[in-house]
Scaffold this active site. Structure first.
Site, mmCIF file in Angstrom:
data_model
loop_
_atom_site.group_PDB
_atom_site.id
_atom_site.type_symbol
_atom_site.label_atom_id
_atom_site.label_comp_id
_atom_site.label_asym_id
_atom_site.label_seq_id
_atom_site.Cartn_x
_atom_site.Cartn_y
_atom_site.Cartn_z
ATOM 1 N N GLU A 1 0.846 -1.158 0.191
ATOM 2 C CA GLU A 1 -0.063 -0.187 -0.065
ATOM 3 C C GLU A 1 0.950 1.268 0.247
ATOM 4 O O GLU A 1 1.959 1.256 0.643
ATOM 5 C CB GLU A 1 -0.861 0.129 1.117
ATOM 6 C CG GLU A 1 -2.085 -0.966 0.945
ATOM 7 C CD GLU A 1 -3.041 -1.183 2.225
ATOM 8 O OE1 GLU A 1 -2.518 -0.581 3.296
ATOM 9 O OE2 GLU A 1 -3.979 -1.772 2.058
ATOM 10 N N CYS B 1 5.675 -4.858 15.114
ATOM 11 C CA CYS B 1 5.134 -3.729 16.395
ATOM 12 C C CYS B 1 3.631 -4.304 16.475
ATOM 13 O O CYS B 1 3.018 -4.656 15.785
ATOM 14 C CB CYS B 1 5.145 -2.588 15.608
ATOM 15 S SG CYS B 1 6.846 -2.124 15.100
ATOM 16 N N CYS C 1 -1.303 5.633 9.788
ATOM 17 C CA CYS C 1 -0.180 5.185 10.364
ATOM 18 C C CYS C 1 -0.460 3.921 11.007
ATOM 19 O O CYS C 1 -1.363 3.767 12.109
ATOM 20 C CB CYS C 1 0.568 6.111 11.536
ATOM 21 S SG CYS C 1 2.157 5.181 12.159
HETATM 22 S S1 SF4 Z 1 5.788 -1.207 9.407
HETATM 23 FE FE1 SF4 Z 1 6.533 0.071 10.829
HETATM 24 S S2 SF4 Z 1 5.204 -0.050 12.760
HETATM 25 FE FE2 SF4 Z 1 4.624 -1.704 11.182
HETATM 26 S S3 SF4 Z 1 5.816 -3.408 12.107
HETATM 27 FE FE3 SF4 Z 1 7.188 -2.535 10.558
HETATM 28 S S4 SF4 Z 1 8.274 -1.062 11.808
HETATM 29 FE FE4 SF4 Z 1 6.573 -1.497 12.887
#
Ligand code: SF4
Length: 343
Positions: free
Chosen positions: A90, A114, A338
């Site tokens: 995306e 995360c 986010c």
């Molecule tokens: S995309 Fe960014 S927020 Fe999501 S798991 Fe990976 S490092 Fe963490």
């Protein structure tokens, strides 16, 4: 599925194109014109048929395909883009007053896992190549040109490497993409128009000085290792003390600050002791704290704090002279905010 066999022309640096031309008995002076034809849509009639045929034979010029484009009420557009091998990521186009920013993905999925992040639930599928990052930008920019009103000031969107993936985990390809983004004959962006956001992947952070100069953002989310580890598991491997040691080695540009992203989660990291510890960590550093009220996603156990709590947390930080902003959440009605990206 049309599997790409030739290298992408969008993956070539200017020097690589020069070398290619010389080894194929062509003038190296054509290289800047080829770059312009790629990135500035200059006319290709200035090339001989032989050059055009040679480039067509040796290089691929496909951009990722836009599979879908969903527009949120606030004007944010979330694209699903597909690469030659069928993998999808995306990319988000975010309006901010009269400017736009393109939030690029740097990996398919992400290995950082995360706990607040929809992408993190997928695990890492693969790194993206530089031309796949450049391609996301070019497609989003083209969409903007074709779909926005007459104001041309919006046509050079900024870039944040903040979509799916940890950019510093894909260091070499991200470095190559940044060089093309910053090249005056390439995407021609300025260093302050690009922000790289990291979860604190220390091996990459220690090499940050090897990258071209761009803005840096760290996903901090808690000033305490134990709490941060529940949000960003790599904190167990790379504790905050080591991350800050590496950050202190980064040579900042004039008037540059490191942005500390702070995802505010109800009852978890919005306490007075968080304010005190943030002050201890950031009070003497060139820091801007960017508070992002958590965006709930399906299956997440975290809660978004009320807007009063968000404002109060900011006031407490500001009272300690910490530069603090609250980021307005964009595109949350289409899961484009986010931590909500998933392919
Ligand atoms: S995309 Fe960014 S927020 Fe999501 S798991 Fe990976 S490092 Fe963490």
């Amino acid at each position: 599925m049309n599997l790409q066999t030739r290298p992408s022309l969008y993956a070539q640096s200017l020097d690589e194109i020069k070398d290619f031309l010389v080894t194929h008995d062509q003038s190296r002076h054509l290289a800047p014109l080829i770059y312009e034809s790629l990135y500035k849509k200059a006319c290709t009639q200035q090339f001989s048929e032989k050059t055009i045929k040679l480039l067509e034979e040796k290089f691929d010029r496909h951009l990722p395909e836009i599979v879908s484009a969903k527009k949120a009420e606030d004007g944010t557009v979330k694209f699903l883009m597909q690469f030659e091998d069928g993998k999808k990521v995306e990319t988000v186009l975010i309006p901010f007053f009269k400017r736009f920013t393109v939030c690029l993905s740097s990996q398919v999925g992400c290995a950082m896992k995360c706990s607040f992040c929809y992408t993190g639930t997928q695990g890492l599928t693969r790194h993206l190549k530089s031309h796949e990052m450049i391609g996301q930008y070019l497609q989003a920019k083209k969409y903007l040109e074709e779909n926005s009103a007459d104001d041309t000031s919006v046509m050079t969107p900024n870039i944040v490497l903040m979509g799916q993936g940890e950019p510093l985990h894909n260091f070499d390809e991200v470095k190559k993409a940044l060089e093309i983004m910053l090249n005056p004959l390439g995407l021609a962006l300025g260093p302050r128009q690009i922000t790289l956001s990291t979860a604190g992947f220390l091996p990459g952070l220690k090499r940050f000085h090897d990258l071209p100069k761009v803005n840096l953002a760290l996903s901090l989310h808690s000033p305490f290792n134990d709490v941060r580890k529940t949000l960003i598991p790599i904190t167990g491997q790379y504790p905050l003390e080591e991350i800050f040691n590496a950050l202190d080695e980064v040579k900042l540009m004039k008037r540059q600050f490191v942005t500390y992203e702070y995802l505010l989660i109800d009852g978890l990291n919005d306490r007075d002791e968080d304010v005190d510890e943030l002050y201890r960590l950031l009070g003497k550093r060139k820091a801007i704290i960017n508070i992002i009220p958590f965006n709930p996603f399906p299956g997440s156990s975290f809660k978004r704090p009320s807007s009063e709590k968000v404002d109060l947390f900011k006031e407490k930080l500001v009272a300690k002279n910490l530069r603090t902003l609250i980021r307005t959440t964009k595109g949350s009605d289409i899961l484009a905010a986010c931590g909500q990206l998933v392919s």
